[in-house]
Design a protein around this motif. Structure first.
Motif, PDB file in Angstrom:
ATOM      1  N   PRO A   1       0.597  -1.216  -0.037  1.00  0.00           N
ATOM      2  CA  PRO A   1      -0.041  -0.241  -0.147  1.00  0.00           C
ATOM      3  C   PRO A   1       0.878   1.181   0.046  1.00  0.00           C
ATOM      4  O   PRO A   1       0.302   2.278  -0.439  1.00  0.00           O
ATOM      5  CB  PRO A   1      -0.740  -0.081   1.422  1.00  0.00           C
ATOM      6  N   GLU A   2       2.023   1.094   0.820  1.00  0.00           N
ATOM      7  CA  GLU A   2       2.929   2.502   0.442  1.00  0.00           C
ATOM      8  C   GLU A   2       3.440   2.699  -0.823  1.00  0.00           C
ATOM      9  O   GLU A   2       3.404   3.837  -0.997  1.00  0.00           O
ATOM     10  CB  GLU A   2       4.060   2.210   1.569  1.00  0.00           C
ATOM     11  N   ASP A   3       3.605   1.706  -1.476  1.00  0.00           N
ATOM     12  CA  ASP A   3       4.072   2.029  -3.094  1.00  0.00           C
ATOM     13  C   ASP A   3       2.898   2.741  -3.590  1.00  0.00           C
ATOM     14  O   ASP A   3       3.096   3.702  -4.426  1.00  0.00           O
ATOM     15  CB  ASP A   3       4.426   0.656  -3.550  1.00  0.00           C
ATOM     16  N   LEU A   4       1.628   2.302  -3.522  1.00  0.00           N
ATOM     17  CA  LEU A   4       0.467   2.786  -4.152  1.00  0.00           C
ATOM     18  C   LEU A   4       0.341   4.187  -3.801  1.00  0.00           C
ATOM     19  O   LEU A   4       0.363   5.256  -4.550  1.00  0.00           O
ATOM     20  CB  LEU A   4      -0.587   1.989  -3.763  1.00  0.00           C
ATOM     21  N   GLN A   5       0.507   4.742  -2.437  1.00  0.00           N
ATOM     22  CA  GLN A   5       0.322   6.040  -1.961  1.00  0.00           C
ATOM     23  C   GLN A   5       1.479   6.887  -2.501  1.00  0.00           C
ATOM     24  O   GLN A   5       1.311   8.002  -2.544  1.00  0.00           O
ATOM     25  CB  GLN A   5       0.405   5.797  -0.308  1.00  0.00           C
ATOM     26  N   ASN A   6       2.683   6.295  -2.533  1.00  0.00           N
ATOM     27  CA  ASN A   6       3.917   7.218  -3.015  1.00  0.00           C
ATOM     28  C   ASN A   6       3.688   7.770  -4.472  1.00  0.00           C
ATOM     29  O   ASN A   6       3.811   8.773  -4.752  1.00  0.00           O
ATOM     30  CB  ASN A   6       5.101   6.636  -2.910  1.00  0.00           C
ATOM     31  N   ILE A   7       3.164   6.652  -5.108  1.00  0.00           N
ATOM     32  CA  ILE A   7       2.977   7.081  -6.622  1.00  0.00           C
ATOM     33  C   ILE A   7       1.933   8.133  -6.683  1.00  0.00           C
ATOM     34  O   ILE A   7       1.870   8.878  -7.518  1.00  0.00           O
ATOM     35  CB  ILE A   7       2.697   5.798  -7.432  1.00  0.00           C
TER      36      ILE A   7
ATOM     37  N   ASN B   1       0.752  10.366  -4.666  1.00  0.00           N
ATOM     38  CA  ASN B   1       1.362  11.422  -4.027  1.00  0.00           C
ATOM     39  C   ASN B   1       2.311  11.953  -5.118  1.00  0.00           C
ATOM     40  O   ASN B   1       2.105  13.485  -5.340  1.00  0.00           O
ATOM     41  CB  ASN B   1       2.427  11.222  -2.923  1.00  0.00           C
ATOM     42  N   THR B   2       2.928  11.338  -5.832  1.00  0.00           N
ATOM     43  CA  THR B   2       3.779  12.080  -7.036  1.00  0.00           C
ATOM     44  C   THR B   2       3.032  12.518  -8.117  1.00  0.00           C
ATOM     45  O   THR B   2       3.458  13.649  -8.766  1.00  0.00           O
ATOM     46  CB  THR B   2       4.928  10.940  -7.556  1.00  0.00           C
ATOM     47  N   LEU B   3       1.676  11.946  -8.355  1.00  0.00           N
ATOM     48  CA  LEU B   3       1.133  12.156  -9.599  1.00  0.00           C
ATOM     49  C   LEU B   3      -0.019  13.457  -9.282  1.00  0.00           C
ATOM     50  O   LEU B   3      -0.578  14.072 -10.071  1.00  0.00           O
ATOM     51  CB  LEU B   3       0.259  11.193  -9.816  1.00  0.00           C
TER      52      LEU B   3
END
Length: 819
Positions: free
Chosen positions: A144-150, A152-154
């Motif tokens: 889930p952290e990977d999803l949230q980081n992406i 946030n970047t977008l």
């Protein structure tokens, strides 16, 4: 997203290496090895299959490869067969370590190699190739952290398309990759195969592939979450294309013309239109309502704001919503709906009915009118390439079984590799192992009874799958719950404590009833049962202990039998012997006297107490409530039920008005099959919520609470009295015949038994009876009380060690299915 992506995806080279080939198709061009490598150029590509000798063993693979030629060429990937000669010096033609692998080239550069068994059909071939080519465009994530980081970047920059597929190479994976090939420069694509990630965002029906559109571009505040819209339809290339088109369309459009004449993108895509009727005096409020509806129906229907004051045609004065189907020449519907939920529910019901009708038409076209295949078998075959993390379990053999289960507390799954239900349940078993990883002392093990039939026979395993728990000094406990992850996890967790557990003091009894003593188990059992006994009540205590042992793994039970037990007896106003039931979710404690109750009576009391007072009905728990043999009073809703309705029903239950019924509710969002149930009751789906009484166990009549009345205590009592007096007419009568499959299934066992009887017409083997003591030092886990007679199930197991016929049968069936 790279600006050079359009160049990267053009003219790709893909090479497949093997030593067998016999082509019956003309679609695969043939070249020599020398010619193939001499024609490779930067930006120019081909799909080559290297062959030395002919063999029919790869015919299925080659057929799939031929089918992949056309779709790969659509993406600039050409295909060719390369003939190797004996004197060939290329490493792809001579070295064995390169055989049976697939090689992906761009120009002369090797990009990726795959085992050919991962390219098991045309979908897998296309999916793997595109996934490799789009590696920098489609991000694969696991947490889930990977999803949230992406996301946030977008934020403030671009939108995202997030997909979950069960495995790489499936048709759904191919569909996502094809969509990424088209839309990869516009949207960020993200892919996962992790169930835990999907669960973390609150997804339902995780056994299916999912696709979400994350609206990150409008989000300027990093603390704000990107709104997500889920694609409801199955993942296919066409459905994804249609879904993305609707995401690009305006959220809300204002119109001032005849709804029957309006034309939008949604109609072209086969989606209905919803018009929110507005007038100048209420324009702002109407527009807010329309925007809420538009977000709720995004991807399902187009939403427009219809300006009544500017219309040249008249619409009914009372109507505030207009619904128009996508089909031509279908008149629009003028509706009166008072809130957003009612509008959304009405539209979703209409869409669902149309989808069911389409599916039924497709089923009629595809139906084999002679026989139907087993659905579990079909599922296992479809997922046959899915790699399970079996390293989370310990695989047992005849040599290691006794030593392993004697050394530690163990859970053993007895399964057969050829058995469809076994293989389907193995996936759930591995999911349980993943959830318990690092948190449990229980060792999860598996044993394939197709390989170790003698060991399984000694453990009284004559059917599959079977799960047994082994603990030191105790008889093995067999799991008899549903074959699913959550049910098995509950069984394991509740077996961590004794059943019943001995309570040593009044203070400990209070902690037990409050849920503090075993608070980590409350999530698995909402009710704690405490038996209160005078020390002299020996027989009553024995009955309770027997009942507790029977309910092991299904309930939390405790026993208190000290001299000061009268303190608890007085506090809870009950005569000994007694049960005290603590319902933690409802924060209630009730007591039940046990005078004259035997073990089976206590089991029945506790089993009934475990049922919720006003439960949400699901496919999993429905059988438990049907066993009560009472009419069902069901409140159907499209989400959480109205608190006033819940309060009215609970109040009548407390006042004993509903003792002869089983009140419950069904959330159509959690249990979509409920829509089919309502359709069977009403025909056209009614506006939700709707309350019905279903008398399954007598005349099969179904009664509907008046739709023009609000559900209150008073109105419910009046309605029930009319029912009792025979003054209400039923809306339908359910058939009394049994629910059976529409067609007979393939009877594989009879086919196997016929072959067994021909090979071994007079064999006799011992039949195992009751389970023996587990911890028989030095002698293993074998039941010595067997009796010799002609059995029905055991012979099939015993023959596995001496004959290989079942493997040939399995190969033949698999070969037929692949063809």
């Amino acid at each position: 997203m790279s600006s050079g992506f359009s160049v990267f995806r053009v003219d790709i080279s893909f090479v497949i290496m093997c030593i067998f080939y016999k082509s019956t198709e003309d679609s695969l061009p043939e070249v020599s090895s020398q010619n193939y490598f001499s024609t490779l150029q930067p930006g120019k590509a081909s799909l080559a299959y290297f062959c030395q000798t002919d063999s029919p063993s790869t015919s299925v693979f080659l057929e799939q490869l031929n089918e992949a030629v056309s779709p790969l060429q659509d993406y600039g990937i050409s295909v060719a067969k390369v003939n190797c000669v004996k004197e060939e010096t290329s490493k792809y033609c001579g070295n064995e370590k390169y055989l049976m692998k697939a090689y992906l080239f761009r120009g002369n550069v090797l990009l990726r190699e795959f085992p050919t068994d991962s390219l098991f059909d045309v979908n897998a071939i296309v999916a793997h190739v595109l996934f490799a080519l789009l590696f920098n465009e489609v991000k694969y994530i696991t947490t889930p952290e990977d999803l949230q980081n992406i996301e946030n970047t977008l934020k403030g920059k671009a939108n995202m398309i997030f997909s979950y597929v069960r495995a790489i190479g499936t048709p759904e994976h191919r569909a996502v990759m094809e969509a990424a090939f088209v839309y990869g420069t516009t949207y960020q694509f993200v892919l996962t195969t992790e169930i835990a990630l999907l669960e973390s965002i609150g997804s339902e029906n995780i056994e299916h592939a999912h696709l979400y559109f994350s609206h990150c571009e409008p989000v300027l505040d990093l603390a704000q979450q990107c709104r997500r819209t889920r694609m409801e339809r199955p993942l296919s290339t066409l459905n994804i294309h249609m879904f993305v088109k609707t995401m690009k369309a305006p959220l809300l459009t204002e119109v001032a013309e005849d709804p029957q004449q309006v034309s939008t993108l949604h109609l072209q895509l086969g989606l209905p239109l919803v018009f929110i009727v507005s007038q100048q005096a209420t324009y702002e409020a109407d527009r807010r309502t329309a925007e809420w509806v538009a977000w709720r129906l995004l991807g399902k229907a187009g939403v427009l704001l219809l300006l009544r004051d500017s219309l040249e045609v008249s619409i009914p004065q009372h109507a505030n919503v207009v619904f128009r189907k996508a089909a031509k020449d279908v008149p629009v519907e003028y509706l009166v709906l008072h809130d957003v939920d009612s509008i959304v529910s009405h539209v979703e019901n209409k869409i669902y009915v149309e989808q069911v009708q389409e599916d039924e038409d497709d089923d009629v076209e595809d139906l084999d009118l002679d026989v139907q295949d087993d659905e579990v078998e079909e599922t296992v075959f479809r997922d046959r390439k899915r790699q399970l993390p079996l390293e989370l379990t310990v695989e047992l053999t005849e040599e290691t079984f006794n030593a392993t289960v004697m050394a530690s507390d163990s859970l053993v799954l007895f399964y057969a590799g050829w058995h469809a239900v076994s293989m389907a349940f193995l996936q759930s078993y591995v999911d349980v192992a993943a959830k318990l990883k690092g948190t449990s002392t229980m060792l999860l093990t598996i044993i394939n009874c197709a390989d170790w039939s003698d060991t399984c026979t000694k453990q009284n395993v004559t059917e599959f799958p079977v799960v047994k728990m082994y603990k030191e000094g105790e008889n093995p406990v067999s799991y008899d719950g549903m074959l699913g992850t959550e049910a098995l996890l509950k069984f394991i967790q509740l077996n961590r404590i004794s059943c019943p557990v001995n309570i040593a003091s009044i203070q400990e009894a209070e902690e037990y009833l409050s849920g503090e003593l075993y608070k980590d188990l409350i999530a698995y059992s909402n009710v704690s049962v405490l038996g209160l006994f005078n020390p002299a009540m020996i027989t009553a205590k024995e009955y309770f202990i027997e009942a507790g042992n029977y309910l092991k793994g299904h309930a939390i039970t405790g026993i208190y039998s000290e001299d000061d037990v009268w303190i608890l007896s007085n506090k809870y106003a009950v005569t000994l012997p007694a049960l005290v039931l603590a319902r933690h979710k409802e924060d209630k404690i009730e007591s039940i006297p046990l005078v004259g109750s035997h073990a089976q009576d206590i089991v029945q009391i506790i089993t009934s107490a475990l049922l919720e007072t006003f439960p949400e009905i699901t496919v999993q728990n429905l059988p438990s409530y049907l066993r009560l043999q009472k009419p069902l009073l069901i409140l159907f809703s499209d989400g959480i039920i109205n608190p006033q309705y819940r309060k009215a029903i609970l109040t009548l239950m407390e006042q004993k008005y509903l003792d002869s019924l089983t009140p419950c509710w069904l959330n159509l969002k959690n249990t979509p099959v409920g829509k089919g149930v309502l359709q069977a009751y009403f025909g056209p789906l009614p506006t939700l919520p709707v309350l019905v009484l279903v008398n399954l166990h007598s005349d099969g009549h179904v009664f509907a609470f008046p739709s023009d009345q609000s559900i209150t205590e008073h109105s419910l009592i009046l309605w029930l009295k009319k029912l009792e007096a025979g003054l209400e007419h039923h809306i339908t009568t359910l058939s009394a015949q049994k629910w059976k499959p529409p067609l007979p299934a393939y009877d594989f066992l009879s086919m196997m038994d016929a072959e067994t009887s021909q090979q071994h017409p007079t064999k006799k083997v011992p039949e195992c009876l009751k389970e023996g003591d587990v911890r028989d030092s030095g002698k293993g886990h074998e039941d010595k009380s067997a009796v010799k007679k002609e059995p029905t199930e055991t012979p099939r197991i015993k023959h596995w060690n001496r004959n290989n016929w079942f493997k040939e049968t399995e190969k033949s069936l698999r070969h037929d299915k692949e063809l």
